[in-house]
Write a protein that holds these residues in place. Structure first.
Motif, PDB file in Angstrom:
ATOM      1  N   MET A  62      -7.498 -10.014 -29.647  1.00 27.17           N
ATOM      2  CA  MET A  62      -6.895  -9.219 -28.602  1.00 27.17           C
ATOM      3  C   MET A  62      -8.000  -8.538 -27.791  1.00 27.17           C
ATOM      4  SD  MET A  62      -4.173  -6.031 -28.856  1.00 27.17           S
ATOM      5  CE  MET A  62      -3.105  -6.871 -29.986  1.00 27.17           C
ATOM      6  N   ALA A  63      -7.837  -8.484 -26.487  1.00 30.40           N
ATOM      7  CA  ALA A  63      -8.816  -7.854 -25.610  1.00 30.40           C
ATOM      8  C   ALA A  63      -8.863  -6.351 -25.851  1.00 30.40           C
ATOM      9  CB  ALA A  63      -8.468  -8.135 -24.161  1.00 30.40           C
ATOM     10  N   GLU A  64     -10.042  -5.790 -25.676  1.00 31.03           N
ATOM     11  CA  GLU A  64     -10.212  -4.351 -25.862  1.00 31.03           C
ATOM     12  C   GLU A  64      -9.624  -3.604 -24.668  1.00 31.03           C
ATOM     13  OE1 GLU A  64     -13.909  -1.284 -26.263  1.00 31.03           O
ATOM     14  OE2 GLU A  64     -14.131  -3.248 -27.180  1.00 31.03           O
ATOM     15  N   ARG A  65      -8.870  -2.547 -24.949  1.00 29.12           N
ATOM     16  CA  ARG A  65      -8.265  -1.761 -23.873  1.00 29.12           C
ATOM     17  C   ARG A  65      -9.322  -0.991 -23.097  1.00 29.12           C
ATOM     18  NH1 ARG A  65      -4.758   2.272 -26.124  1.00 29.12           N
ATOM     19  NH2 ARG A  65      -4.628   2.929 -23.987  1.00 29.12           N
ATOM     20  N   LYS A  66      -9.181  -0.977 -21.772  1.00 25.34           N
ATOM     21  CA  LYS A  66     -10.105  -0.229 -20.918  1.00 25.34           C
ATOM     22  C   LYS A  66      -9.560   1.132 -20.543  1.00 25.34           C
ATOM     23  CE  LYS A  66     -12.023  -4.403 -18.945  1.00 25.34           C
ATOM     24  NZ  LYS A  66     -11.954  -5.343 -17.857  1.00 25.34           N
TER      25      LYS A  66
END
Length: 144
Positions: A1-5
């Protein structure tokens, strides 16, 4: 899962507004939005990610993508094209709160304005109050 910005940062909110608001109108509107959102939420402004001023926080869970985490209750960003207001749930049951708001464009769960004087500030406060109430009620559900 992509890291939240979109996470809280320690960047100074007022420094961000000075640097990011590309004209005097947007700068003044941003300062007014800080006052309004602080009044509605009772929370101090905090930078979320590189370009959003957020107030308070709540827990969220999405049903379709199974994402969960913390997010601000309401917020804004004085973007180049328009001011993005993160004050709307995007839920059909809250659509009526947009009826007397004024001149804006609607995104999925935010609204875009050119300037604060284009909208009814009392209606904006009501919209924010309902959004905060809804998100806080979701906190209780998401804890279980």
């Amino acid at each position: 899962m992509a890291e939240r910005k979109t996470i809280p940062t320690n960047k100074d909110v007022y420094e961000f507004i000075r640097e990011f608001a590309n004209n005097e109108q947007k700068y003044n509107d941003s300062l007014e939005l800080v006052k309004l959102m602080k009044e509605v939420t009772g929370c101090e402004p905090k930078m979320w990610g590189p370009s959003i001023v957020g107030f308070g926080k709540h827990l969220y869970k999405t049903t379709n993508s199974k994402q969960e985490g913390e997010m601000f209750l309401v917020g804004f960003s004085p973007r180049k094209a328009a001011i993005s207001l993160y004050v709307y749930t995007g839920k059909s049951e809250h659509e009526h709160l947009l009826a007397n708001l004024g001149k804006f464009k609607k995104g999925k769960a935010c609204i875009y304005i050119n300037k604060l004087s284009d909208i009814n500030l009392q209606q904006l406060k009501q919209l924010m109050n309902e959004t905060v109430k809804y998100k806080k009620s979701q906190n209780e559900e998401n804890k279980n």
